[in-house]
Design an enzyme around this catalytic site. Structure first.
Site, PDB file in Angstrom:
ATOM      1  N   LYS A  35       0.838  -1.195   0.000  1.00 54.41           N
ATOM      2  CA  LYS A  35       0.000   0.000   0.000  1.00 54.41           C
ATOM      3  C   LYS A  35       0.875   1.247   0.000  1.00 54.41           C
ATOM      4  CE  LYS A  35      -0.367   0.074   5.035  1.00 54.41           C
ATOM      5  NZ  LYS A  35      -1.246   0.123   6.217  1.00 54.41           N
ATOM      6  N   TYR A 256      17.584  30.288   4.876  1.00 56.07           N
ATOM      7  CA  TYR A 256      16.458  31.159   5.220  1.00 56.07           C
ATOM      8  C   TYR A 256      16.468  31.483   6.713  1.00 56.07           C
ATOM      9  CZ  TYR A 256      14.287  30.476   0.654  1.00 56.07           C
ATOM     10  OH  TYR A 256      14.021  30.472  -0.687  1.00 56.07           O
TER      11      TYR A 256
END
Length: 365
Positions: A35, A256
Protein backbone atom coordinates in the site's frame (compact mmCIF):
# COMPACT_ATOMS: atom_id res chain seq x y z
CA UNK A 1 25.77 8.16 -12.01
CA UNK A 2 23.66 9.97 -9.43
CA UNK A 3 21.59 12.87 -10.70
CA UNK A 4 19.39 15.05 -8.54
CA UNK A 5 17.23 13.27 -5.93
CA UNK A 6 17.25 9.59 -6.86
CA UNK A 7 15.84 6.70 -4.83
CA UNK A 8 17.88 3.59 -5.59
CA UNK A 9 15.89 0.40 -4.98
CA UNK A 10 18.03 -2.59 -4.08
CA UNK A 11 16.12 -5.65 -5.29
CA UNK A 12 18.66 -8.03 -3.79
CA UNK A 13 17.98 -6.47 -0.39
CA UNK A 14 14.24 -6.96 -0.99
CA UNK A 15 14.80 -10.64 -1.73
CA UNK A 16 17.00 -10.98 1.36
CA UNK A 17 14.35 -9.41 3.60
CA UNK A 18 11.69 -11.70 2.15
CA UNK A 19 13.89 -14.72 2.87
CA UNK A 20 14.29 -13.58 6.49
CA UNK A 21 10.51 -13.25 6.85
CA UNK A 22 10.05 -16.74 5.43
CA UNK A 23 12.55 -18.05 7.95
CA UNK A 24 10.70 -16.34 10.80
CA UNK A 25 7.29 -17.74 9.78
CA UNK A 26 8.07 -20.85 7.72
CA UNK A 27 4.56 -22.35 7.90
CA UNK A 28 2.74 -19.19 6.78
CA UNK A 29 1.84 -17.91 3.35
CA UNK A 30 3.03 -14.37 2.63
CA UNK A 31 0.75 -11.47 1.77
CA UNK A 32 3.16 -8.65 0.92
CA UNK A 33 1.80 -5.23 1.86
CA UNK A 34 2.47 -2.72 -0.90
CA UNK A 35 0.00 0.00 0.00
CA UNK A 36 0.95 3.69 -0.23
CA UNK A 37 3.01 3.01 -3.36
CA UNK A 38 4.84 0.21 -1.52
CA UNK A 39 5.74 2.56 1.33
CA UNK A 40 7.23 4.94 -1.23
CA UNK A 41 9.22 2.24 -3.06
CA UNK A 42 7.08 2.13 -6.26
CA UNK A 43 4.32 -0.43 -5.96
CA UNK A 44 4.58 -1.81 -9.49
CA UNK A 45 8.33 -2.35 -9.25
CA UNK A 46 8.01 -4.02 -5.86
CA UNK A 47 5.06 -6.15 -6.97
CA UNK A 48 6.87 -7.54 -9.99
CA UNK A 49 10.01 -8.23 -7.92
CA UNK A 50 8.09 -9.88 -5.09
CA UNK A 51 5.94 -11.93 -7.45
CA UNK A 52 9.13 -13.20 -9.03
CA UNK A 53 10.39 -14.16 -5.57
CA UNK A 54 7.30 -16.24 -4.85
CA UNK A 55 5.05 -14.27 -2.51
CA UNK A 56 1.51 -15.61 -2.38
CA UNK A 57 -0.57 -12.42 -2.45
CA UNK A 58 -0.48 -8.65 -2.08
CA UNK A 59 -2.33 -6.23 0.17
CA UNK A 60 -3.18 -2.63 -0.67
CA UNK A 61 -5.21 -0.06 1.22
CA UNK A 62 -7.59 1.14 -1.48
CA UNK A 63 -9.36 0.04 -4.63
CA UNK A 64 -7.33 2.39 -6.82
CA UNK A 65 -4.09 0.81 -5.64
CA UNK A 66 -5.36 -2.63 -6.58
CA UNK A 67 -6.41 -1.46 -10.05
CA UNK A 68 -2.91 -0.09 -10.65
CA UNK A 69 -1.48 -3.55 -9.96
CA UNK A 70 -3.94 -5.21 -12.31
CA UNK A 71 -3.17 -2.66 -15.05
CA UNK A 72 0.52 -3.50 -14.57
CA UNK A 73 -0.15 -7.18 -15.23
CA UNK A 74 0.00 -8.43 -11.63
CA UNK A 75 -2.11 -11.58 -11.47
CA UNK A 76 -1.62 -12.70 -7.87
CA UNK A 77 -4.43 -12.27 -5.33
CA UNK A 78 -4.75 -8.67 -4.13
CA UNK A 79 -6.51 -7.90 -0.84
CA UNK A 80 -8.00 -4.41 -0.41
CA UNK A 81 -7.65 -3.64 3.30
CA UNK A 82 -10.21 -0.80 3.42
CA UNK A 83 -12.72 -2.86 1.49
CA UNK A 84 -15.53 -1.06 -0.31
CA UNK A 85 -18.00 1.63 0.72
CA UNK A 86 -20.36 1.68 -2.26
CA UNK A 87 -21.79 -1.02 -4.51
CA UNK A 88 -20.03 0.19 -7.65
CA UNK A 89 -16.68 -0.29 -5.90
CA UNK A 90 -17.63 -3.89 -5.11
CA UNK A 91 -18.50 -4.51 -8.76
CA UNK A 92 -15.12 -3.10 -9.83
CA UNK A 93 -13.39 -5.39 -7.37
CA UNK A 94 -15.22 -8.42 -8.71
CA UNK A 95 -14.35 -7.54 -12.31
CA UNK A 96 -10.69 -7.03 -11.37
CA UNK A 97 -10.40 -10.07 -9.12
CA UNK A 98 -9.66 -8.02 -6.01
CA UNK A 99 -10.50 -9.33 -2.51
CA UNK A 100 -12.18 -6.80 -0.21
CA UNK A 101 -11.93 -6.79 3.56
CA UNK A 102 -15.32 -6.79 5.29
CA UNK A 103 -15.10 -4.68 8.43
CA UNK A 104 -18.64 -3.34 8.89
CA UNK A 105 -22.18 -4.68 8.67
CA UNK A 106 -23.15 -2.22 5.91
CA UNK A 107 -20.76 -4.06 3.58
CA UNK A 108 -22.58 -7.33 4.26
CA UNK A 109 -25.85 -5.59 3.42
CA UNK A 110 -24.39 -4.53 0.07
CA UNK A 111 -23.12 -8.03 -0.67
CA UNK A 112 -26.54 -9.52 0.03
CA UNK A 113 -28.32 -6.98 -2.15
CA UNK A 114 -26.11 -7.06 -5.25
CA UNK A 115 -26.11 -9.44 -8.19
CA UNK A 116 -22.44 -9.76 -9.04
CA UNK A 117 -20.68 -10.97 -12.17
CA UNK A 118 -19.25 -13.80 -10.08
CA UNK A 119 -18.56 -14.74 -6.48
CA UNK A 120 -16.01 -12.69 -4.58
CA UNK A 121 -13.45 -13.86 -2.06
CA UNK A 122 -13.60 -11.68 1.04
CA UNK A 123 -11.64 -11.27 4.25
CA UNK A 124 -13.72 -10.78 7.40
CA UNK A 125 -11.95 -8.52 9.89
CA UNK A 126 -12.41 -8.95 13.63
CA UNK A 127 -11.76 -5.97 15.89
CA UNK A 128 -9.71 -7.48 18.70
CA UNK A 129 -8.86 -4.21 20.40
CA UNK A 130 -7.39 -1.70 17.97
CA UNK A 131 -10.86 -0.14 17.57
CA UNK A 132 -10.23 1.21 14.09
CA UNK A 133 -11.74 -1.14 11.50
CA UNK A 134 -13.33 -4.50 12.25
CA UNK A 135 -16.44 -6.33 13.38
CA UNK A 136 -17.12 -6.16 17.11
CA UNK A 137 -16.54 -9.49 18.88
CA UNK A 138 -20.11 -9.79 20.15
CA UNK A 139 -21.59 -9.80 16.61
CA UNK A 140 -18.68 -11.44 14.80
CA UNK A 141 -20.21 -14.91 14.63
CA UNK A 142 -23.51 -13.51 13.41
CA UNK A 143 -21.77 -11.65 10.59
CA UNK A 144 -19.70 -14.69 9.73
CA UNK A 145 -22.86 -16.76 9.38
CA UNK A 146 -24.43 -14.16 7.10
CA UNK A 147 -21.38 -14.30 4.85
CA UNK A 148 -21.51 -18.09 4.90
CA UNK A 149 -25.09 -17.90 3.56
CA UNK A 150 -24.35 -15.26 0.92
CA UNK A 151 -24.33 -16.67 -2.62
CA UNK A 152 -22.05 -13.84 -3.78
CA UNK A 153 -19.20 -14.90 -1.47
CA UNK A 154 -16.58 -17.59 -2.07
CA UNK A 155 -16.71 -20.01 0.84
CA UNK A 156 -15.27 -20.04 3.38
CA UNK A 157 -14.46 -16.37 3.98
CA UNK A 158 -10.93 -15.70 5.17
CA UNK A 159 -10.54 -13.92 8.52
CA UNK A 160 -8.06 -11.38 9.88
CA UNK A 161 -7.32 -8.87 12.58
CA UNK A 162 -4.69 -6.18 13.08
CA UNK A 163 -2.29 -5.76 16.00
CA UNK A 164 -2.11 -2.29 17.50
CA UNK A 165 1.01 -2.59 19.68
CA UNK A 166 3.08 -5.48 18.37
CA UNK A 167 6.12 -3.19 18.15
CA UNK A 168 6.16 -3.04 21.97
CA UNK A 169 7.21 -6.46 23.22
CA UNK A 170 6.25 -5.59 26.80
CA UNK A 171 2.71 -4.46 25.99
CA UNK A 172 0.06 -6.84 27.30
CA UNK A 173 -2.43 -5.55 24.71
CA UNK A 174 -0.95 -7.86 22.07
CA UNK A 175 -1.47 -10.91 24.28
CA UNK A 176 -5.07 -9.80 24.81
CA UNK A 177 -5.64 -9.28 21.08
CA UNK A 178 -4.21 -12.69 20.21
CA UNK A 179 -6.35 -14.35 22.87
CA UNK A 180 -9.45 -12.57 21.59
CA UNK A 181 -8.74 -13.66 18.04
CA UNK A 182 -7.97 -17.28 18.82
CA UNK A 183 -11.04 -17.56 21.08
CA UNK A 184 -13.31 -16.73 18.16
CA UNK A 185 -11.28 -18.17 15.30
CA UNK A 186 -9.48 -21.13 16.82
CA UNK A 187 -9.28 -23.01 13.54
CA UNK A 188 -9.82 -21.85 9.99
CA UNK A 189 -8.17 -22.56 6.64
CA UNK A 190 -7.26 -18.90 6.08
CA UNK A 191 -6.41 -16.62 8.99
CA UNK A 192 -4.12 -13.58 9.09
CA UNK A 193 -2.90 -11.67 12.14
CA UNK A 194 0.80 -10.82 11.99
CA UNK A 195 2.19 -7.60 10.57
CA UNK A 196 5.97 -7.07 10.42
CA UNK A 197 6.33 -6.74 14.19
CA UNK A 198 4.03 -9.70 14.71
CA UNK A 199 6.10 -11.83 12.36
CA UNK A 200 9.43 -11.00 13.97
CA UNK A 201 8.34 -10.73 17.59
CA UNK A 202 5.20 -12.77 18.27
CA UNK A 203 5.19 -16.43 17.29
CA UNK A 204 1.60 -16.77 18.52
CA UNK A 205 0.58 -14.33 15.78
CA UNK A 206 1.75 -16.70 13.03
CA UNK A 207 -1.28 -18.17 11.30
CA UNK A 208 -1.95 -19.39 7.77
CA UNK A 209 -1.08 -15.95 6.38
CA UNK A 210 1.32 -13.22 7.51
CA UNK A 211 1.30 -9.64 6.21
CA UNK A 212 4.81 -8.14 6.14
CA UNK A 213 5.05 -4.48 5.25
CA UNK A 214 7.81 -2.31 6.70
CA UNK A 215 10.22 -5.22 7.23
CA UNK A 216 10.10 -6.12 3.54
CA UNK A 217 11.70 -2.76 2.81
CA UNK A 218 14.49 -3.30 5.32
CA UNK A 219 13.25 -1.13 8.18
CA UNK A 220 12.88 -2.30 11.76
CA UNK A 221 9.30 -2.42 13.04
CA UNK A 222 10.60 -2.07 16.61
CA UNK A 223 11.54 1.40 17.90
CA UNK A 224 14.46 0.13 20.01
CA UNK A 225 15.88 -2.50 17.64
CA UNK A 226 17.85 -1.65 14.54
CA UNK A 227 17.16 -3.19 11.15
CA UNK A 228 20.76 -4.40 11.06
CA UNK A 229 20.35 -6.28 14.35
CA UNK A 230 17.34 -8.05 12.87
CA UNK A 231 19.20 -8.95 9.69
CA UNK A 232 17.18 -6.58 7.50
CA UNK A 233 18.75 -4.63 4.62
CA UNK A 234 17.45 -1.25 3.38
CA UNK A 235 15.80 -1.44 -0.01
CA UNK A 236 15.69 2.31 -0.59
CA UNK A 237 18.76 4.51 -0.58
CA UNK A 238 17.88 8.15 -1.22
CA UNK A 239 20.72 10.02 -2.88
CA UNK A 240 21.52 13.23 -4.66
CA UNK A 241 24.71 15.18 -5.45
CA UNK A 242 26.52 18.28 -4.35
CA UNK A 243 25.93 21.18 -6.72
CA UNK A 244 28.22 23.67 -4.97
CA UNK A 245 31.00 23.86 -2.37
CA UNK A 246 31.70 27.15 -0.60
CA UNK A 247 34.12 28.37 2.06
CA UNK A 248 32.38 30.31 4.82
CA UNK A 249 33.87 32.39 7.62
CA UNK A 250 33.06 32.69 11.31
CA UNK A 251 29.90 34.73 11.74
CA UNK A 252 28.42 33.86 8.32
CA UNK A 253 24.75 32.92 8.39
CA UNK A 254 23.30 30.09 6.30
CA UNK A 255 19.89 29.67 4.68
CA UNK A 256 16.46 31.16 5.22
CA UNK A 257 16.22 33.19 8.37
CA UNK A 258 19.96 32.92 8.92
CA UNK A 259 19.27 30.43 11.69
CA UNK A 260 22.64 28.73 11.37
CA UNK A 261 25.63 30.89 12.35
CA UNK A 262 29.15 29.64 11.65
CA UNK A 263 31.22 29.69 14.83
CA UNK A 264 34.43 29.11 12.87
CA UNK A 265 35.47 28.78 9.22
CA UNK A 266 33.30 26.11 7.57
CA UNK A 267 33.44 24.31 4.22
CA UNK A 268 29.82 24.08 3.13
CA UNK A 269 28.29 21.83 0.49
CA UNK A 270 24.94 22.48 -1.17
CA UNK A 271 23.01 19.31 -2.07
CA UNK A 272 20.20 19.16 -4.61
CA UNK A 273 17.34 17.94 -2.44
CA UNK A 274 14.72 19.54 -0.23
CA UNK A 275 11.20 19.27 1.09
CA UNK A 276 9.95 19.45 -2.52
CA UNK A 277 11.47 15.98 -2.88
CA UNK A 278 10.06 14.70 0.40
CA UNK A 279 13.13 15.37 2.53
CA UNK A 280 11.63 16.47 5.86
CA UNK A 281 11.63 20.22 6.44
CA UNK A 282 11.57 19.77 10.22
CA UNK A 283 15.06 18.27 10.34
CA UNK A 284 17.27 20.46 12.55
CA UNK A 285 20.88 21.47 12.14
CA UNK A 286 23.11 18.59 13.17
CA UNK A 287 21.02 15.90 11.48
CA UNK A 288 23.24 13.29 9.78
CA UNK A 289 24.01 13.17 6.05
CA UNK A 290 26.63 11.21 4.10
CA UNK A 291 28.84 12.88 1.49
CA UNK A 292 31.08 10.52 -0.47
CA UNK A 293 30.26 7.94 2.21
CA UNK A 294 31.43 10.19 5.07
CA UNK A 295 29.25 11.51 7.85
CA UNK A 296 28.56 15.20 8.05
CA UNK A 297 25.73 17.34 9.35
CA UNK A 298 22.89 19.51 8.14
CA UNK A 299 23.30 23.29 8.39
CA UNK A 300 20.28 25.58 8.69
CA UNK A 301 16.78 25.14 7.33
CA UNK A 302 15.81 22.60 4.69
CA UNK A 303 14.72 24.51 1.58
CA UNK A 304 12.34 23.33 -1.13
CA UNK A 305 15.12 22.18 -3.47
CA UNK A 306 18.38 22.36 -1.50
CA UNK A 307 20.09 21.69 1.79
CA UNK A 308 23.40 22.90 3.19
CA UNK A 309 25.80 20.47 4.87
CA UNK A 310 29.01 20.98 6.83
CA UNK A 311 31.71 19.10 4.88
CA UNK A 312 34.68 20.56 6.75
CA UNK A 313 37.50 18.01 6.94
CA UNK A 314 35.97 15.50 4.54
CA UNK A 315 37.90 14.14 1.58
CA UNK A 316 36.78 14.01 -2.05
CA UNK A 317 34.31 16.87 -1.62
CA UNK A 318 33.47 18.62 -4.88
CA UNK A 319 30.43 19.45 -7.00
CA UNK A 320 29.01 16.14 -8.21
CA UNK A 321 29.96 14.21 -5.05
CA UNK A 322 27.31 11.67 -3.99
CA UNK A 323 25.11 12.64 -1.04
CA UNK A 324 23.13 9.97 0.84
CA UNK A 325 20.12 11.11 2.84
CA UNK A 326 19.12 7.67 4.12
CA UNK A 327 19.55 4.02 3.25
CA UNK A 328 22.89 2.30 2.65
CA UNK A 329 25.19 3.50 5.45
CA UNK A 330 22.60 5.75 7.11
CA UNK A 331 19.45 4.03 8.46
CA UNK A 332 16.19 5.79 7.75
CA UNK A 333 15.23 5.06 11.38
CA UNK A 334 18.06 7.35 12.54
CA UNK A 335 16.98 10.18 10.26
CA UNK A 336 13.39 9.75 11.41
CA UNK A 337 14.43 10.20 15.04
CA UNK A 338 16.14 13.46 14.16
CA UNK A 339 12.95 14.55 12.39
CA UNK A 340 10.83 13.52 15.40
CA UNK A 341 8.76 11.17 13.26
CA UNK A 342 8.71 7.54 12.15
CA UNK A 343 10.35 5.89 9.14
CA UNK A 344 6.99 5.35 7.46
CA UNK A 345 6.47 9.09 6.99
CA UNK A 346 9.87 9.58 5.37
CA UNK A 347 9.52 6.66 2.98
CA UNK A 348 5.92 7.42 2.05
CA UNK A 349 6.72 11.11 1.64
CA UNK A 350 9.00 10.70 -1.39
CA UNK A 351 7.79 13.16 -4.04
CA UNK A 352 6.95 12.29 -7.64
CA UNK A 353 9.90 14.22 -9.05
CA UNK A 354 12.35 11.88 -7.30
CA UNK A 355 13.66 9.32 -9.78
CA UNK A 356 13.21 5.64 -8.90
CA UNK A 357 16.01 3.36 -10.07
CA UNK A 358 15.58 -0.36 -9.39
CA UNK A 359 18.95 -2.06 -9.23
CA UNK A 360 20.61 -5.18 -7.91
CA UNK A 361 23.54 -3.00 -6.88
CA UNK A 362 23.57 0.51 -5.49
CA UNK A 363 25.49 3.23 -7.25
CA UNK A 364 28.96 3.73 -5.76
CA UNK A 365 29.55 6.40 -3.13
Amino acid sequence: MVSSATAFLDLQALESNLALIRLAAPQSRIMAVIKANAYGHDAVTMAHALAGSGVDAFAVARLEEGLILRDAGIGLPVVVLQGFVEAHELHLMVRSGLEPVIHDVFQVDILEQQVLAGPVRVWLKLDTGMHRLGIEPEVFEQIRQRLASCVSVVQPSAVMTHLASADDMDNLATHQQLEAFHQRVSSHPARSVANSAGILGWHAAHTEWVRPGLALYGVSPFPHMSAESLGLRPVMTLRTRLIAVKQLQAGDRVGYGGDYVCREPVLMGIAAIGYGDGYPRQLPSGAPVLVSGQRCTLMGRVSMDMIAVNVTGLIDVRPGAVVTLWGDGLPVEEVARWADTIPYTLLCGIARRVQMKPSIELAAH
